[in-house]
Design a protein around this motif. Structure first.
Motif, short mmCIF file in Angstrom:
data_model
loop_
_atom_site.label_atom_id
_atom_site.label_comp_id
_atom_site.label_asym_id
_atom_site.label_seq_id
_atom_site.Cartn_x
_atom_site.Cartn_y
_atom_site.Cartn_z
N HIS A 1 2.99 -6.50 2.98
CA HIS A 1 1.97 -6.79 1.96
C HIS A 1 2.59 -7.09 0.60
CE1 HIS A 1 -1.38 -5.65 4.60
NE2 HIS A 1 -0.53 -4.73 5.07
N ASP B 1 -0.37 -7.88 -2.14
CA ASP B 1 -1.62 -8.57 -1.82
C ASP B 1 -2.81 -7.63 -1.97
OD1 ASP B 1 -1.67 -6.95 0.46
OD2 ASP B 1 -1.02 -8.54 1.83
N ASP B 2 -3.92 -7.94 -1.30
CA ASP B 2 -5.15 -7.18 -1.49
C ASP B 2 -5.09 -5.76 -0.94
OD1 ASP B 2 -5.17 -7.78 1.18
OD2 ASP B 2 -7.08 -8.88 1.16
N ARG B 3 -3.96 -5.36 -0.35
CA ARG B 3 -3.81 -3.96 0.07
C ARG B 3 -3.93 -3.03 -1.14
NH1 ARG B 3 -2.55 -1.29 4.46
NH2 ARG B 3 -1.33 0.64 4.49
N LEU B 4 -3.50 -3.47 -2.29
CA LEU B 4 -3.60 -2.64 -3.49
C LEU B 4 -5.06 -2.35 -3.82
CD1 LEU B 4 -2.19 -1.20 -5.80
CD2 LEU B 4 -2.04 -3.38 -7.01
N GLU B 5 -5.93 -3.33 -3.57
CA GLU B 5 -7.35 -3.10 -3.83
C GLU B 5 -7.96 -2.14 -2.81
OE1 GLU B 5 -8.98 -3.93 -6.60
OE2 GLU B 5 -6.91 -4.48 -7.12
N ARG B 6 -7.47 -2.16 -1.57
CA ARG B 6 -7.95 -1.18 -0.60
C ARG B 6 -7.52 0.23 -1.02
NH1 ARG B 6 -11.47 1.55 2.16
NH2 ARG B 6 -10.71 2.42 4.13
N ALA C 1 -7.08 1.15 -4.08
CA ALA C 1 -7.95 1.47 -5.22
C ALA C 1 -9.34 1.91 -4.75
CB ALA C 1 -8.06 0.25 -6.14
N GLU C 2 -9.83 1.30 -3.68
CA GLU C 2 -11.12 1.69 -3.12
C GLU C 2 -11.07 3.15 -2.65
OE1 GLU C 2 -14.42 -0.24 -0.10
OE2 GLU C 2 -12.29 -0.51 0.37
N GLN D 1 3.28 -2.77 -10.58
CA GLN D 1 1.98 -3.27 -10.15
C GLN D 1 1.02 -2.14 -9.80
OE1 GLN D 1 2.19 -6.91 -7.42
NE2 GLN D 1 4.36 -6.28 -7.51
N ARG E 1 -2.35 -1.20 -12.04
CA ARG E 1 -3.69 -1.24 -11.43
C ARG E 1 -4.48 0.02 -11.78
NH1 ARG E 1 -8.00 -0.76 -10.33
NH2 ARG E 1 -9.27 -1.65 -8.65
N THR F 1 -7.01 4.99 -14.96
CA THR F 1 -7.57 5.99 -14.04
C THR F 1 -7.18 7.38 -14.49
OG1 THR F 1 -7.43 4.39 -12.22
CG2 THR F 1 -7.65 6.70 -11.62
#
Length: 510
Positions: A184, A194-199, A201-202, A255, A259, A263
């Motif tokens: 990723h 890639d979008d694994r970082l957003e998962r 974060a979810e 990164q 992100r 937080t």
């Protein structure tokens, strides 16, 4: 304004920052064409009076000043062009405050920001209570197949908000989310995730919504010496390879940190997981005169520097620092990184002792099995006689207490476990072990985090306490979790380690 004392001290050579000697890397302090640089431009303190320090490279003696009288400064000369600035703050009895320190080198001026909170530094026992009992959803975000990390490739259901709500209701306070990133991360020079970082974060959002703490790390990318991008074995053997790996560490952690820059403190970052050369502490580390230990200490320093440089909440976020191979056995080789934020580092340690009881092994016949009993009431031949009993386990934790928590350095046991067993005597020994483990750890100021591998069966390799699909307890784990929660939260004088010892399963009748 407080006056600055400049104290010249003749030293032979200054070691480069972060024990770089293991790879012979050079930082800006060894670079002749850079004449003025600060090692840090922000220092953060809690309410108490405290001190921190950092290096300055300057072609001439720097001039230092601060208009705030609660900040004291002292400059020490280390070499012809390298200095160390000591910054001491008075106790803060008011609101949070900041001061600016002006540092001049010839015609060039730089600024150091000194921040001091109105909040007291938490004690190790307060942090252990805050972390409470923790839980790892193992073989989930850390799982991978064919070189690509995949949340579902080990057969577990996706993590959900409902699951996190239920583990919170069960008394869990902290989730350690092991995350593998291989497959990723893009190519050099950016190494874009890639979008694994957003998962991720979810999932961090699930924890926040449920009122849980959460620890996020880099997991199997480097553990085990498997030769993925976080190639510790290669980096230990080759300076150029280490430079490449460290560049990627810096960019990947930048990164992740950016992100989550806003937080809250419920999020903790843990730099790495079980870093070693592939031989689990029995390899070249035993003969290389400390080379690999120094390299991991260097990587830990790079992790701290990288996260702190992103600012925001990351300037003071708690950071977990692991030792070689992850376990307690080689933890004496860990050197805590220098941190511009005082009192915000946690030591991460794993403890799978005794392994033949709490996990599994191949017996002489090649069978994958485990020993069913443990402790002073265990039956002959059914317990690991060559491994730790109650006293041995308590001594492991006492050793960590003497090395760290007695010095107000917090420790969490990021992984421990015990596989599920059939109801009856075997299950009773499992519950006894888990309660004794958590109580002994907590008494020493250590916060335990259970490794749940997702296996919902009974016997070797079956270590789930929660059903990932429903959030319900697996087998009799409602009682097991309740006992572990009590072990880390019940401070009543009658509830002691001795009282647990006396409630061990009765010896088997002959």
């Amino acid at each position: 304004m407080r006056h600055l004392n400049i104290i010249p001290i003749a030293l032979s050579l200054l070691l480069s920052f972060g024990s770089i000697s293991c790879s012979d890397n050079k930082d800006v302090y060894d670079t002749e064409d850079i004449h003025f640089v600060l090692e840090n431009d922000v220092l953060s303190f809690q309410r108490e009076s405290n001190s921190n320090n950092f290096r300055i490279k300057s072609a001439v003696t720097p001039q230092i000043s601060c208009s705030e009288n609660w900040v004291s400064l002292k400059l020490e000369r280390l070499t012809a062009s390298i200095y160390r600035l000591y910054v001491t703050v008075d106790e803060n009895n008011g609101d949070s405050r900041s001061a600016e320190v002006t540092i001049k080198s010839g015609d060039e001026t730089k600024t150091l920001t000194v921040n001091q909170s109105a909040l007291a530094q938490a004690s190790v026992h307060e942090i252990a209570d805050w972390l409470g009992l923790g839980w790892n959803p193992g073989n989930q975000m850390d799982a991978y197949k064919n070189g690509v990390a995949d949340e579902l490739c080990d057969g577990n259901y996706p993590l959900t908000q409902e699951l996190f709500n239920k583990i919170k209701a069960a008394g869990i306070k902290t989730v350690r989310l092991p995350v593998t990133w291989i497959g990723h991360i893009g190519a050099a020079p950016d190494y874009k995730i890639d979008d694994r970082l957003e998962r991720v974060a979810e999932i961090v959002g699930y924890a926040e919504n449920a009122g849980l703490n959460i620890i996020v790390n880099i997991h199997h990318d480097g553990s085990g010496g498997y030769g993925f991008w976080l190639d510790f074995k290669g980096a230990a053997a080759n300076i150029a390879k280490n430079l490449e790996v460290e560049d990627q560490i810096r960019k990947v952690w930048t990164q992740i940190a950016e992100r989550f820059v806003d937080t809250g403190d419920f999020l903790i970052f843990e730099g790495f997981n079980e870093i070693h050369d592939g031989d689990w502490g029995w390899g070249a580390n035993t003969t290389d005169n400390g080379h690999q230990y120094r390299l991991l200490n260097e990587w830990n320093q790079l992790f701290v520097n990288t996260v702190r440089a992103t600012g925001g909440k990351n300037a003071t976020r708690y950071l977990g620092i692991p030792g070689y191979a992850g376990g307690w056995e080689l933890i004496e080789h860990l050197e805590l990184p220098k941190d511009p934020a005082t009192g915000r580092l946690l030591v991460s340690v794993h403890c799978y002792s005794p392994g033949k009881f709490c996990m599994e092994f191949y017996d002489e016949g090649g069978n994958w099995t485990y020993l069913p009993e443990w402790g002073h009431t265990a039956s002959e031949g059914k317990y690991p006689a060559d491994d730790v009993d109650e006293e041995g386990l308590a001594n492991i934790f006492k050793g960590l207490k003497e090395r760290f928590t007695d010095k107000n350095i917090p420790v969490y046991i990021g992984e421990f476990t015990c596989t599920n067993r059939p109801a009856g005597r075997e299950s009773a020994f499992r519950d006894y072990y888990l309660e004794y483990f958590c109580k002994a750890a907590h008494d020493c100021g250590l916060a335990p985090v259970f490794w749940d591998n997702g296996g919902k069966g009974l016997g070797a390799g079956q270590g789930a306490i929660f059903d990932r699909q429903t959030g319900d307890f697996v087998h009799s784990n409602a009682a097991s979790v309740a006992a572990m929660v009590r072990a880390v939260s019940d401070h009543s004088p009658e509830y002691t380690l001795e009282s647990i010892y006396e409630r061990a399963p009765a010896p088997e009748s002959i």
